[in-house]
Design a protein around this motif. Structure first.
Motif, short mmCIF file in Angstrom:
data_model
loop_
_atom_site.label_atom_id
_atom_site.label_comp_id
_atom_site.label_asym_id
_atom_site.label_seq_id
_atom_site.Cartn_x
_atom_site.Cartn_y
_atom_site.Cartn_z
N UNK A 214 0.82 -1.21 0.00
CA UNK A 214 0.00 0.00 0.00
C UNK A 214 0.86 1.27 0.00
N UNK A 215 1.98 1.21 0.72
CA UNK A 215 2.91 2.35 0.72
C UNK A 215 3.45 2.59 -0.69
N UNK A 216 3.80 1.49 -1.36
CA UNK A 216 4.32 1.60 -2.72
C UNK A 216 3.27 2.25 -3.63
N UNK A 217 2.03 1.80 -3.52
CA UNK A 217 0.96 2.34 -4.38
C UNK A 217 0.70 3.81 -4.10
N UNK A 218 0.70 4.19 -2.82
CA UNK A 218 0.49 5.61 -2.47
C UNK A 218 1.57 6.49 -3.09
N UNK A 219 2.84 6.07 -2.95
CA UNK A 219 3.95 6.87 -3.50
C UNK A 219 3.90 6.89 -5.03
N UNK A 220 3.56 5.73 -5.58
CA UNK A 220 3.49 5.59 -7.03
C UNK A 220 2.45 6.57 -7.60
N UNK A 221 1.31 6.67 -6.95
CA UNK A 221 0.25 7.58 -7.38
C UNK A 221 0.71 9.03 -7.24
N UNK A 222 1.40 9.32 -6.15
CA UNK A 222 1.93 10.67 -5.90
C UNK A 222 2.87 11.09 -7.04
N UNK A 223 3.78 10.19 -7.41
CA UNK A 223 4.75 10.52 -8.47
C UNK A 223 4.09 10.56 -9.84
N UNK A 224 3.07 9.74 -10.04
CA UNK A 224 2.35 9.77 -11.32
C UNK A 224 1.67 11.13 -11.50
N UNK A 225 1.18 11.69 -10.39
CA UNK A 225 0.54 13.02 -10.46
C UNK A 225 1.59 14.10 -10.73
N UNK A 226 2.75 13.98 -10.05
CA UNK A 226 3.81 14.97 -10.28
C UNK A 226 4.28 14.93 -11.73
N UNK A 227 4.38 13.72 -12.28
CA UNK A 227 4.75 13.58 -13.71
C UNK A 227 3.74 14.32 -14.58
#
Lengths: 190, 146
Positions: free
Chosen positions: B56-69
């Motif tokens: 879940x931590x991985x998914x949260x960070x992944x979504x965060x970086x996808x938004x920044x991208x």
């Protein structure tokens, strides 16, 4: 009719037999209890490791600092957690911090970054304060297994651990802004 | 003590000893639920929970970086454009997640909603972690602030 001496010998013989039974019983119970105790102590150690593993995740989700982010001409306060701080490890200043200039400038002001994430006293203090453990070490590896960052607040952590008590190692993987994964390995000593 | 008394007492003592030996040697093999040490099941449960938390931590960070991208890729943007771009970037990063955690999450498994403050990703697919006596199911949902 037995003599008094004969009766004494009989009682003595009974006592010896009773004593043998008691000793055998105690040995059986002792051996079985010992086995159970070893099993339970293994579980207790495992419990401690489990809870500390939870602490690694708690650390990664804990806010490391508050920074001011400029967005559309407005400044807003944003929490940066440790996972975000650690995931900056691939970024190099000033060439590869695209999109993160605001964050990098803040990190530089706080002494967390020189040309990339650096293991300086400010970085160490930040983790020690949050984690609360006297001794820890962090190692980051790239997806190819190459070590890309190392930091600890004690030299020869393992050697110290063996001499001083509780030692545990945990790990997890986090993504980075560049899409490259970071494998985080953490060791702690109490 | 007479001979009859000694015989009965000896039999009782030997029987008692045999009973103790039998009890301690067979107690682990009694039918019923699997035996475990005190706390063993709880440790197993915690470990399963931690394994799920890592994902879940991985998914949260992944979504965060996808938004920044997405913000970086768009010059001027509307909410709809951000969401579309976010989904593209999220899909790219899902590949890494699936590889690391041996999952098969697809973009189609998610329903994305966007409001003024956040993007929410609600998964229709459940992920599960199974081990002895434990079957832990969780949904890889996330919510990120805009």
């Amino acid at each position: 009719m037995k003599t008094k001496k004969g009766q004494t010998e009989d009682i003595f013989a009974d006592l010896i037999i009773a004593l043998i039974f008691i000793v055998i019983t105690v040995i059986i119970i002792g051996v079985k209890s010992g086995e159970h105790e070893i099993g339970t102590s293994k579980i207790l150690a495992s419990e401690k490791n489990t809870l500390k593993n939870m602490d690694l995740l708690t650390l990664l989700r804990s806010p490391a600092m508050q920074v001011n982010q400029e967005k559309e001409g407005l400044s807003e306060v944003r929490n940066i957690d440790f996972a975000e701080l650690f995931s900056m490890v691939y970024l190099n200043y000033p060439t590869e911090q695209i999109g993160f200039e605001w964050l990098f400038n803040d990190f530089i002001d706080r002494g967390l970054v020189s040309d990339s994430l650096s293991c300086e006293s400010n970085f160490k203090d930040l983790i020690t304060e949050t984690l609360g453990y006297t001794s820890w070490s962090l190692r980051f590896y790239s997806f190819t297994g190459k070590q890309i960052f190392e930091c600890d607040n004690l030299d020869n952590l393992r050697k110290y651990a063996i001499a001083n008590g509780y030692y545990a190692k945990f790990n997890t993987t986090i993504p980075s802004p560049q899409g490259k994964d970071i494998f985080i390995e953490m060791e702690i000593v109490e | 003590m007479n001979r009859k008394g000694v015989a009965i007492l000896s039999l009782a003592a030997i029987g008692f000893l045999v009973a103790i030996v039998l009890f301690y040697s067979q107690v682990d093999k009694l039918p019923g639920n699997q035996k475990s040490y005190l706390g063993e099941a709880e440790v197993g449960l915690f470990n399963t929970y931690i394994a799920a938390e890592k994902e879940l931590l991985y998914i949260d960070l992944m979504a965060e970086y996808a938004l920044q991208d997405s913000y970086e890729q768009l010059e001027l943007y509307s909410s709809k454009e951000v969401l579309e771009k976010f989904q593209d970037n999220f899909q790219t990063r899902l590949f890494n997640f699936n590889e690391i955690y041996h999952r098969d999450l697809m973009l189609e498994d998610y329903q994305f909603t966007l409001d003024d403050k956040s993007i929410k990703g609600i998964s229709s697919k459940e992920l599960n972690i199974t081990s002895d006596n434990i079957d832990y199911k969780f949904k890889p949902n996330f919510r990120i602030s805009l």
